[in-house]
Design a protein around this motif. Sequence first.
Motif, PDB file in Angstrom:
ATOM      1  N   ALA A 122      51.631   3.507  91.143  1.00 49.33           N
ATOM      2  CA  ALA A 122      51.816   4.494  90.078  1.00 49.33           C
ATOM      3  C   ALA A 122      50.521   4.704  89.293  1.00 49.33           C
ATOM      4  O   ALA A 122      50.198   5.819  88.907  1.00 49.33           O
ATOM      5  N   VAL A 123      49.776   3.621  89.039  1.00 50.87           N
ATOM      6  CA  VAL A 123      48.484   3.731  88.357  1.00 50.87           C
ATOM      7  C   VAL A 123      47.380   3.472  89.383  1.00 50.87           C
ATOM      8  O   VAL A 123      47.424   2.473  90.090  1.00 50.87           O
ATOM      9  N   ARG A 124      46.431   4.397  89.482  1.00 51.56           N
ATOM     10  CA  ARG A 124      45.365   4.265  90.494  1.00 51.56           C
ATOM     11  C   ARG A 124      44.015   4.627  89.861  1.00 51.56           C
ATOM     12  O   ARG A 124      43.935   4.926  88.671  1.00 51.56           O
ATOM     13  N   LEU A 125      42.983   4.597  90.684  1.00 55.44           N
ATOM     14  CA  LEU A 125      41.662   5.047  90.237  1.00 55.44           C
ATOM     15  C   LEU A 125      41.309   6.332  90.986  1.00 55.44           C
ATOM     16  O   LEU A 125      41.777   6.534  92.113  1.00 55.44           O
ATOM     17  N   GLU A 126      40.490   7.164  90.381  1.00 53.72           N
ATOM     18  CA  GLU A 126      39.950   8.314  91.116  1.00 53.72           C
ATOM     19  C   GLU A 126      38.481   8.476  90.742  1.00 53.72           C
ATOM     20  O   GLU A 126      38.061   8.103  89.645  1.00 53.72           O
ATOM     21  N   VAL A 127      37.701   8.970  91.715  1.00 52.81           N
ATOM     22  CA  VAL A 127      36.264   9.130  91.500  1.00 52.81           C
ATOM     23  C   VAL A 127      35.904  10.602  91.630  1.00 52.81           C
ATOM     24  O   VAL A 127      36.323  11.270  92.570  1.00 52.81           O
ATOM     25  N   ASP A 128      35.147  11.088  90.651  1.00 49.45           N
ATOM     26  CA  ASP A 128      34.662  12.468  90.713  1.00 49.45           C
ATOM     27  C   ASP A 128      33.330  12.464  91.482  1.00 49.45           C
ATOM     28  O   ASP A 128      32.277  12.132  90.927  1.00 49.45           O
ATOM     29  N   HIS A 129      33.398  12.799  92.772  1.00 57.74           N
ATOM     30  CA  HIS A 129      32.218  12.692  93.636  1.00 57.74           C
ATOM     31  C   HIS A 129      31.114  13.672  93.252  1.00 57.74           C
ATOM     32  O   HIS A 129      29.952  13.443  93.549  1.00 57.74           O
ATOM     33  N   GLN A 130      31.477  14.767  92.604  1.00 60.67           N
ATOM     34  CA  GLN A 130      30.465  15.755  92.177  1.00 60.67           C
ATOM     35  C   GLN A 130      29.547  15.141  91.121  1.00 60.67           C
ATOM     36  O   GLN A 130      28.351  15.421  91.070  1.00 60.67           O
ATOM     37  N   THR A 131      30.146  14.305  90.261  1.00 60.75           N
ATOM     38  CA  THR A 131      29.389  13.758  89.139  1.00 60.75           C
ATOM     39  C   THR A 131      28.641  12.475  89.509  1.00 60.75           C
ATOM     40  O   THR A 131      27.592  12.175  88.938  1.00 60.75           O
ATOM     41  N   CYS A 132      29.177  11.724  90.473  1.00 60.47           N
ATOM     42  CA  CYS A 132      28.624  10.402  90.824  1.00 60.47           C
ATOM     43  C   CYS A 132      27.161  10.504  91.253  1.00 60.47           C
ATOM     44  O   CYS A 132      26.799  11.345  92.087  1.00 60.47           O
ATOM     45  N   ILE A 133      26.306   9.650  90.676  1.00 56.83           N
ATOM     46  CA  ILE A 133      24.878   9.677  91.037  1.00 56.83           C
ATOM     47  C   ILE A 133      24.522   8.499  91.959  1.00 56.83           C
ATOM     48  O   ILE A 133      23.342   8.249  92.206  1.00 56.83           O
ATOM     49  N   GLU A 134      25.536   7.765  92.433  1.00 61.40           N
ATOM     50  CA  GLU A 134      25.380   6.639  93.362  1.00 61.40           C
ATOM     51  C   GLU A 134      24.343   5.622  92.881  1.00 61.40           C
ATOM     52  O   GLU A 134      23.487   5.168  93.641  1.00 61.40           O
ATOM     53  N   CYS A 135      24.475   5.252  91.602  1.00 61.31           N
ATOM     54  CA  CYS A 135      23.538   4.277  91.033  1.00 61.31           C
ATOM     55  C   CYS A 135      23.935   2.845  91.387  1.00 61.31           C
ATOM     56  O   CYS A 135      23.155   1.918  91.213  1.00 61.31           O
ATOM     57  N   ASN A 136      25.172   2.656  91.849  1.00 62.32           N
ATOM     58  CA  ASN A 136      25.699   1.344  92.255  1.00 62.32           C
ATOM     59  C   ASN A 136      25.933   0.357  91.117  1.00 62.32           C
ATOM     60  O   ASN A 136      26.092  -0.835  91.364  1.00 62.32           O
ATOM     61  N   ARG A 137      25.948   0.849  89.874  1.00 58.74           N
ATOM     62  CA  ARG A 137      26.278  -0.037  88.754  1.00 58.74           C
ATOM     63  C   ARG A 137      27.685  -0.600  88.940  1.00 58.74           C
ATOM     64  O   ARG A 137      27.973  -1.741  88.608  1.00 58.74           O
ATOM     65  N   CYS A 138      28.575   0.239  89.518  1.00 57.98           N
ATOM     66  CA  CYS A 138      29.962  -0.194  89.717  1.00 57.98           C
ATOM     67  C   CYS A 138      30.019  -1.413  90.630  1.00 57.98           C
ATOM     68  O   CYS A 138      30.741  -2.378  90.364  1.00 57.98           O
ATOM     69  N   GLN A 139      29.225  -1.406  91.700  1.00 59.22           N
ATOM     70  CA  GLN A 139      29.248  -2.533  92.633  1.00 59.22           C
ATOM     71  C   GLN A 139      28.686  -3.792  91.972  1.00 59.22           C
ATOM     72  O   GLN A 139      29.184  -4.898  92.188  1.00 59.22           O
TER      73      GLN A 139
END
Lengths: 263, 48
Positions: free
Chosen positions: A208-225
């Motif tokens: 019911a609760v998930r994550l979504e990523v806006d690929h247009q905005t993502c700059i692939e900096c890898n801070r998330c990883q």
Amino acid sequence: MKRLFNLLLRIRRWPVQLASFLVMNSYFTQGVTKGLPCPGFNCYACPTAIFACPVGSLQHFVIIREIPFYVLGVVAFVGALGGRAACGWLCPFGFLQELMYKLPLPKWQLPPRLGWLRYVFIAILVVAIPYITLEPWFCKLCPQGTLEAGIPQIFLLPELRALIGWLYGLKIAILVAFLAWMAVSKRPFCRWVCPLGAIWSPFNPVSAVRLEVDHQTCIECNRCQQVCPVNIRIHENADAIECVRCLECVRVCPVDCIHITGV
Amino acid sequence: MKTQRPWLRSVALLLLSVSAIVLGLLLDQWMITWVNATLLCLSCIGIQ
Ligand code: SF4
Ligand code: SF4
Ligand code: SF4
């Protein structure tokens, strides 16, 4: 709903994890609540545990040859709500692994894509061997059982000390090996071994609760990883089954492209 | 392919899990779980 999700982002995770550990081991309601499978990996043989360990309970139903509707139903309900969110927020063994990883030691990245090993552990140690031998073999090797039950119960019940043999030595060795591994790799037990995390994993894309990523905005900096406790690139797949829904990536994303979404 | 109505899928999953819980309760599995969790597990401790 959006306001609720924003509130979630303001809550710090470690106090919730600590509180969850304390509640799961709060002793006094044992007589009433031990029939409820807990949303995390917490041993029911721990002297203070108030809930049933789902993995231990599943093995018991395999041994008595009954389909575990109730235990699987509770686990599935938790998964259907938030996927693996219980791994990220409630599980005491996940919390322990994150604490151990904070030790200032050289780090070793686990090779990705070996998560399927968890299903081998389920098939062999939770289902096949208990079915054949009528013994809960996952429990016999489980490091959380050693930590929460093996060590404290031997101190509390001196009569058990005479029964210590090779199995106890093996369990201590497995625990020590995992503690060392946790200090150098991010959540190794969760990623390669845990049957409970393996059951919750397929719920990530459909909860019911998930994550979504806006690929247009993502700059692939890898801070998330870098901040991710399971070392994944969520920007490549928002439904990744390894994600424990801790929301650390949502907090650090510099362009705010990872969002919580829900029904 | 993404479903157009993901909420329907989530609600269906939640209902399915609640049905499993109810079925388990009718089969007295709460009591089986409680008894198993309450008896001291010697395998968890590592002595049997
Ligand atoms: S030994 Fe491990 S799997 Fe068994 S009941 Fe304890 S925590 Fe669960
Ligand atoms: S995968 Fe990790 S966090 Fe999740 S239940 Fe297992 S030990 Fe706990
Ligand atoms: S991808 Fe994000 S939410 Fe998922 S485990 Fe990693 S940091 Fe946590």
